[in-house]
Design a protein around this motif. Structure first.
Motif, PDB file in Angstrom:
ATOM      1  N   ILE A  60       0.844  -1.188   0.000  1.00  0.00           N
ATOM      2  CA  ILE A  60       0.000   0.000   0.000  1.00  0.00           C
ATOM      3  C   ILE A  60       0.880   1.240   0.000  1.00  0.00           C
ATOM      4  O   ILE A  60       2.046   1.191   0.384  1.00  0.00           O
ATOM      5  N   LEU A  64      -3.208   4.510   1.424  1.00  0.00           N
ATOM      6  CA  LEU A  64      -3.864   3.195   1.531  1.00  0.00           C
ATOM      7  C   LEU A  64      -4.309   2.641   0.181  1.00  0.00           C
ATOM      8  O   LEU A  64      -5.136   1.733   0.123  1.00  0.00           O
ATOM      9  N   ALA A 150      -6.457  -6.969  -0.603  1.00  0.00           N
ATOM     10  CA  ALA A 150      -6.018  -6.423   0.687  1.00  0.00           C
ATOM     11  C   ALA A 150      -5.325  -7.491   1.521  1.00  0.00           C
ATOM     12  O   ALA A 150      -4.345  -7.206   2.226  1.00  0.00           O
ATOM     13  N   LEU A 257      -5.298   2.254  11.992  1.00  0.00           N
ATOM     14  CA  LEU A 257      -6.480   1.564  11.468  1.00  0.00           C
ATOM     15  C   LEU A 257      -7.084   0.595  12.479  1.00  0.00           C
ATOM     16  O   LEU A 257      -8.161   0.051  12.228  1.00  0.00           O
ATOM     17  N   SER A 314     -13.446   5.977   8.724  1.00  0.00           N
ATOM     18  CA  SER A 314     -13.720   4.880   7.792  1.00  0.00           C
ATOM     19  C   SER A 314     -15.130   5.013   7.226  1.00  0.00           C
ATOM     20  O   SER A 314     -16.068   5.365   7.949  1.00  0.00           O
ATOM     21  N   ARG A 403      -6.541  -3.163   9.320  1.00  0.00           N
ATOM     22  CA  ARG A 403      -6.312  -3.493   7.923  1.00  0.00           C
ATOM     23  C   ARG A 403      -7.010  -2.474   7.031  1.00  0.00           C
ATOM     24  O   ARG A 403      -7.942  -1.791   7.442  1.00  0.00           O
ATOM     25  N   ILE A 404      -6.545  -2.377   5.788  1.00  0.00           N
ATOM     26  CA  ILE A 404      -7.096  -1.380   4.884  1.00  0.00           C
ATOM     27  C   ILE A 404      -8.504  -1.743   4.411  1.00  0.00           C
ATOM     28  O   ILE A 404      -9.274  -0.861   4.052  1.00  0.00           O
ATOM     29  N   TYR A 485       3.109   5.395   7.890  1.00  0.00           N
ATOM     30  CA  TYR A 485       1.946   4.812   7.216  1.00  0.00           C
ATOM     31  C   TYR A 485       0.852   4.510   8.244  1.00  0.00           C
ATOM     32  O   TYR A 485       1.155   4.120   9.374  1.00  0.00           O
ATOM     33  N   ASP A 487      -0.933   1.982   8.592  1.00  0.00           N
ATOM     34  CA  ASP A 487      -0.943   0.590   9.068  1.00  0.00           C
ATOM     35  C   ASP A 487       0.118   0.340  10.131  1.00  0.00           C
ATOM     36  O   ASP A 487       0.206  -0.763  10.679  1.00  0.00           O
TER      37      ASP A 487
END
Length: 500
Positions: A60, A64, A150, A257, A314, A403-404, A485, A487
């Motif tokens: 990613i 993302l 993903a 996330l 989200s 997770r994305i 990032y 994540d």
């Protein structure tokens, strides 16, 4: 960590730094990773090590978006029943063996069939892997799977050398990432060195990277201040002012996330009559906790109180499930309805770091006001994760780095047979809804399915959410070109460490 070990570590790291002309990056981790095998790994810190050790089919970017890594391009069939990938040419594993479509097939099949693999549910939609050519591989699916790409951007997509499968892979991992394995001393450090034949070697400026396990946040900070480590992963929130006022180091953060929560053991070797199997007891525990107070007392307000797996930024965040408000009287009433008029005794395993222990003590105090007497069982994190999987717990304080794709924050934790469903919660309706959500790419349809599943989970409470994570770092000013990032992974392309 003892003073003696701290001094020895300082001397060791100092020697290493001089030998590498300050081009070895030293990262202080909050716990020791579990197995260095992507199929068996469950820890967040393990993923950080793998980011340097094991390339994935896809990765990613900071926004993302899924981008190429070992796969250079891909396409999904019109009916959604297959995914075809073109692979990067000229890539080798750290033992010199070639990366190709046969290696991809071997990796996916190992993830699906290895007895203790926790990647099985992530790859449940893959019926077979077809080698079209050395540089082309096709994933044939049992049903359309909106989550597969993903999943392949994380441990399910990490490529290991099939030549190393017959040995103890975790003891001597062989992958195809920018750094190769040198040594591991349990509860101390993991050393990697630059892989000279890496396909993107020009982007790797470091000679190596050493991950040092330092559970005590105060000791991690002291090592950062003294220059013995270059990055503190998961800086304690209470240490932020000190970092900001210290020359030569800085505080940096990024919204993550994931979440931290509490998992209840409903049916994983649980004895009959265990109070934790009663939904009223679980609800009482939920209502006795003041999440906003936890955020202020333990985290200086830098985390986000939560009662669901999805963050507010989200598109799958559900406003119907706001943060649960504390209600001690209702908690007491629920215990009485469950037959525990005089209160109840429970235990919770918790990681043995100062911050998590403080979190546990705050929760323990809150529950006591409702008549819930909680014993805290402190464990090294890898042991805690192992015990959770084996059912050796009543309540487990653990979380998820996120997770994305929303599926990654919920499916494996609450579906029957899910790789991280440590309490063995089972509800066929939840399974049906979440499996259906995997099969559509329509965000609106997926959001509705997650909403329906979330309503059931909020009622059953196989786990409860405490707060969403922010990634907090202390970083030496010598570290240059590091991009953070969401994540929480530390990608080291173009990163340098300035010489003293």
């Amino acid at each position: 960590m003892t003073l003696r070990r701290t001094l020895i570590l300082a001397a060791l790291m100092g020697t290493t730094a001089m030998a590498a002309q300050a081009e070895t990056l030293r990262i202080g981790l909050e716990s020791d990773p579990d197995a260095l095998d992507p199929d068996r790994s469950r820890t967040f810190v393990g993923r950080i090590v793998f980011t340097s050790l094991c390339d994935k089919l896809v990765d990613i970017d900071p926004e993302l978006n899924i981008i190429p890594q070992l796969a250079t391009e891909w396409s999904v069939a019109e009916d959604g029943m297959s995914l075809t990938m073109m692979l990067r040419e000229g890539v080798t594993f750290h033992d010199g063996t070639p990366f190709d479509a046969e290696a991809v097939k071997a990796n996916i099949e190992r993830s699906q069939t290895l007895e203790d693999s926790v990647r099985k549910s992530e790859l449940a939609s893959v019926e077979s892997v077809e080698v079209v050519s050395p540089t082309e591989v096709k994933f044939n699916l049992t049903a359309p799977d909106a989550t597969l790409l993903a999943q392949l951007a994380d441990r399910a997509g990490m490529m290991m050398a099939p030549s190393a499968f017959e040995g103890d892979f975790a003891a001597e991992p062989v992958c195809s990432g920018p750094f190769s394995f040198v040594e591991r001393v349990a509860q101390d450090h993991i050393t990697l060195e630059k892989y000279a034949d890496y396909w993107n070697a020009d982007a790797i400026q470091l000679d190596g990277v050493t991950f040092v396990s330092i559970p005590d946040s105060t000791v991690r900070l002291a090592n950062l201040q003294s220059g013995d480590i270059d990055i503190v992963n998961q800086l304690a929130a209470t240490d932020i002012p000190q970092v900001e006022s210290t020359a030569g180091i800085s505080f940096q953060s990024i919204t993550g996330l994931g979440y931290q929560g509490m998992t209840f053991n409903e049916n994983n070797g649980t004895e009959e009559g265990d109070p934790i199997t009663d939904p009223k007891v679980r609800e009482a525990i939920d209502l006795a906790i003041d999440r906003n107070a936890i955020n202020q007392v333990v985290f200086n307000g830098v985390q986000s109180p939560a009662s669901q797996p999805f963050t507010e930024n989200s598109p799958y965040y559900n406003p119907d499930f706001p943060v649960v408000e504390r209600d001690v009287e209702r908690a007491k009433a629920l215990l009485a309805e469950a037959g525990y008029e005089n209160g109840v005794d429970v235990s919770m395993q918790i990681p043995n770091t100062p911050v998590t222990l403080q979190l546990g003590q705050v929760i323990q105090s809150m529950l006591a006001e409702a008549g819930i007497r909680m014993e805290l069982i402190s464990k090294e994190f890898a042991t805690l994760i192992s015990d959770a999987g084996e059912g050796n717990f009543q309540i487990s304080q653990q979380g998820w780095s996120g997770r994305i794709d929303p599926d990654g924050n919920i499916h494996q934790f609450v579906t029957e047979g899910g790789g991280f469903n440590d309490g063995h919660y089972a509800n066929p309706e939840v399974d049906s809804l979440l499996n259906e959500a995997r099969q559509t790419n329509d965000p609106t349809a997926r959001a509705e399915l997650y909403k329906q599943a979330g309503a059931i989970i909020a009622q059953d409470r196989p786990l409860i959410y405490l707060y969403h994570l922010a990634w907090l770092y202390g970083i030496s000013d010598k570290v240059q070109n590091l991009t953070l990032y969401p994540d929480g992974m530390l990608r080291l392309e173009n990163v340098t460490v300035a010489a003293e």
